[in-house]
Design a protein around this motif. Structure first.
Motif, PDB file in Angstrom:
ATOM      1  N   ILE A 190     -21.846  23.756  43.520  1.00 62.73           N
ATOM      2  CA  ILE A 190     -20.748  23.963  41.961  1.00 62.73           C
ATOM      3  C   ILE A 190     -19.599  24.819  41.812  1.00 62.73           C
ATOM      4  CG2 ILE A 190     -21.902  25.523  39.788  1.00 62.73           C
ATOM      5  CD1 ILE A 190     -24.210  24.285  40.965  1.00 62.73           C
ATOM      6  N   LEU A 191     -19.768  25.763  42.749  1.00 62.04           N
ATOM      7  CA  LEU A 191     -18.181  25.675  41.936  1.00 62.04           C
ATOM      8  C   LEU A 191     -17.081  25.424  42.629  1.00 62.04           C
ATOM      9  CD1 LEU A 191     -18.715  29.853  44.083  1.00 62.04           C
ATOM     10  CD2 LEU A 191     -18.518  29.033  41.028  1.00 62.04           C
ATOM     11  N   LYS A 214     -16.867  23.145  40.174  1.00 56.46           N
ATOM     12  CA  LYS A 214     -15.865  23.490  38.412  1.00 56.46           C
ATOM     13  C   LYS A 214     -14.453  23.498  39.226  1.00 56.46           C
ATOM     14  CE  LYS A 214     -19.615  26.364  36.766  1.00 56.46           C
ATOM     15  NZ  LYS A 214     -19.585  28.007  36.750  1.00 56.46           N
ATOM     16  N   THR A 232     -25.929  23.023  32.058  1.00 54.22           N
ATOM     17  CA  THR A 232     -24.399  22.140  33.643  1.00 54.22           C
ATOM     18  C   THR A 232     -25.379  23.570  34.614  1.00 54.22           C
ATOM     19  OG1 THR A 232     -22.501  21.924  32.201  1.00 54.22           O
ATOM     20  CG2 THR A 232     -22.562  21.877  34.405  1.00 54.22           C
ATOM     21  N   GLU A 233     -25.059  24.180  34.422  1.00 48.35           N
ATOM     22  CA  GLU A 233     -25.525  25.056  36.340  1.00 48.35           C
ATOM     23  C   GLU A 233     -27.241  24.456  36.629  1.00 48.35           C
ATOM     24  OE1 GLU A 233     -24.615  29.118  35.535  1.00 48.35           O
ATOM     25  OE2 GLU A 233     -22.573  28.628  35.872  1.00 48.35           O
ATOM     26  N   GLN A 234     -27.891  24.707  36.122  1.00 48.77           N
ATOM     27  CA  GLN A 234     -29.411  24.790  35.530  1.00 48.77           C
ATOM     28  C   GLN A 234     -30.032  23.085  35.836  1.00 48.77           C
ATOM     29  OE1 GLN A 234     -32.046  23.906  31.845  1.00 48.77           O
ATOM     30  NE2 GLN A 234     -33.187  25.961  32.958  1.00 48.77           N
ATOM     31  N   LEU A 247     -27.834  21.315  37.531  1.00 51.16           N
ATOM     32  CA  LEU A 247     -26.789  21.420  39.220  1.00 51.16           C
ATOM     33  C   LEU A 247     -27.842  21.927  40.191  1.00 51.16           C
ATOM     34  CD1 LEU A 247     -23.288  21.559  38.256  1.00 51.16           C
ATOM     35  CD2 LEU A 247     -24.339  19.023  38.373  1.00 51.16           C
ATOM     36  N   LEU A 248     -28.299  22.729  39.362  1.00 56.87           N
ATOM     37  CA  LEU A 248     -29.473  23.386  40.587  1.00 56.87           C
ATOM     38  C   LEU A 248     -30.614  22.914  40.880  1.00 56.87           C
ATOM     39  CD1 LEU A 248     -29.030  27.119  39.561  1.00 56.87           C
ATOM     40  CD2 LEU A 248     -28.027  26.424  41.963  1.00 56.87           C
ATOM     41  N   TRP A 280     -25.123  27.106  45.257  1.00 57.20           N
ATOM     42  CA  TRP A 280     -23.560  27.545  44.415  1.00 57.20           C
ATOM     43  C   TRP A 280     -22.159  26.636  45.403  1.00 57.20           C
ATOM     44  CZ3 TRP A 280     -23.781  29.069  40.072  1.00 57.20           C
ATOM     45  CH2 TRP A 280     -25.154  29.396  39.074  1.00 57.20           C
TER      46      TRP A 280
END
Length: 402
Positions: free
Chosen positions: A392-393, A396, A378-380, A382-383, A389
């Motif tokens: 992204i936060l 979440k 997920t984070e990879q 989105l980056l 960040w």
């Protein structure tokens, strides 16, 4: 270089059929991003009991690995505006959108072809269904047992006449895997068209259509003769007047399959290999017509001969046999087959051994990658979309991503 390297696929699909198409595309080098529900993931991940097999919690799960190897997993809730915003950004940079959602769900989420093309006009839109995009049942769901196996005539055709009940598919996701490979092939063709014309296509493959295609030869014969295909009971010459096209039991209760459609061409060679050379000159078997006339006697002689030696010995003897034959193997034995191993048709992907998708390019076997853990990338991902960040936060906290 794999043939689909540089192609990005967004997969919004569950269970076995459509995800298996994504697995084939990943085998061919595509970057397949699997969209999974932000809380529950693909329901297939929870399938730990299949027939007599039970997968213990914490053990690698072949039920998810077979159709999802080589992908990246993104936990995303597209029912939330924030989640749909992420999906739109992913689609904008994608080549293929692949989905198993039913029409009413696609309309509700706004992921119909026109919606996706409004974001990326030349995208290849691919959808797998139970019964096809047209007709009164186009909005109904289904599984390979219903749409592929039962409705498309395989079940009735493979069940011997007079048997109580109907034979089930041999393994889980049997029709799913075949249909998924068909869908992957359709997507590859649509990518070629896009390369030539700049136009995307809508690719449709259904379980029902794949089942009909798999039964195509038998359906053509049945329709022409106006009678259904009926399977003969095991043990005989399978309804053919040819004893060299059938199954024979060996001394160790294994079986050998012979498929020599021109019996007279191979008869003498078979007789030599089974240590019955005198049968080659037996006047009862001097021609294909005479072999057919004396098929019961011939089958009895072959049964007696094959029952005298174990399969391993026959396999050694038959290295020089001219006609087509094969040992009957179960799903463990096939993984040890020297020819399967030589071509890497079963190969390791992480902690599991998986069947490779059948197409190879330039005689190079496909290297399989393991299936992703739920939302592992997920984070990879989105980056890679350029998000910071802080965003992204926020996603979440909104419950839009996992």
């Amino acid at each position: 270089m794999k043939p689909l390297e540089g192609i990005r696929v967004i997969e919004a699909a569950m269970y076995g059929f459509v995800p298996s198409a994504g697995a084939v595309l990943a085998d061919w080098g595509a970057d397949v991003i699997k969209i999974e529900h932000a809380v529950n993931g693909d329901p297939q991940r929870g399938l730990r009991r299949t027939g007599a097999f039970v997968i213990e919690e914490g053990d690698p799960n072949p039920n998810i690995a077979h159709a999802n190897r080589g992908k990246r997993s993104l936990g995303l809730d597209i029912s939330k505006p924030e989640g749909m915003g992420v999906l739109r950004e992913l689609v904008a940079g994608a080549d293929v959108f692949l989905t198993s959602f039913l029409p009413h769900a696609r309309r509700r989420f706004g992921i119909e072809p026109d919606d996706i093309r409004a974001i990326k006009p030349d995208i290849v839109y691919a959808r797998g269904s139970a019964f096809g995009p047209l007709g009164p049942e186009s909005d109904k769901g289904g599984y390979d047992m219903t749409a592929f196996w039962a409705r498309a005539s395989t079940a009735a055709s493979i069940t011997p006449q007079g048997m109580d009940g109907i034979l089930s598919p041999p393994v889980p996701a049997y029709g799913d895997t075949i249909s998924g490979t068909n869908l992957a092939g359709g997507i590859a063709a649509a990518l070629v068209k896009r390369e030539r014309t700049g136009e995307g296509s809508v690719v449709d493959v259904s379980l029902l259509g794949s089942g009909v295609w798999a039964m195509g030869h038998g359906i053509a014969l049945a329709r022409a003769q106006k009678k259904p295909w009926v399977m003969a009971w095991p043990g005989g010459p399978n309804g053919m007047a040819n004893p060299l096209s059938g199954i024979y039991r060996t001394a160790d209760d294994r079986h050998i399959s012979l498929v020599m459609l021109q019996p007279q061409k191979y008869w003498a060679d078979v007789c030599r290999h089974i240590d019955r050379p005198e049968l080659a000159d037996d006047p009862r078997f001097a021609s294909a017509e005479l072999i057919a006339e004396n098929v019961e006697v011939c089958v009895a002689l072959l049964r007696e001969a094959f029952a005298a030696r174990p399969l391993a010995e026959w396999s050694q003897r038959f290295v020089t046999l001219a006609g087509p034959w094969a040992p009957v193997q179960d799903s463990v034995q096939v993984g040890d087959d020297v020819q399967v191993r030589a071509n890497q048709y079963v190969t390791r992907a992480g902690d599991l051994e998986l069947a490779a998708s059948p197409a190879q390019f330039d005689t190079v076997a496909v290297a399989l990658e393991p299936a992703p853990e739920f939302a592992a990338h997920t984070e990879q991902i989105l980056l890679e979309l350029g998000m910071d960040w802080e965003r992204i936060l926020a996603l979440k906290e909104a419950g839009a991503v996992t």
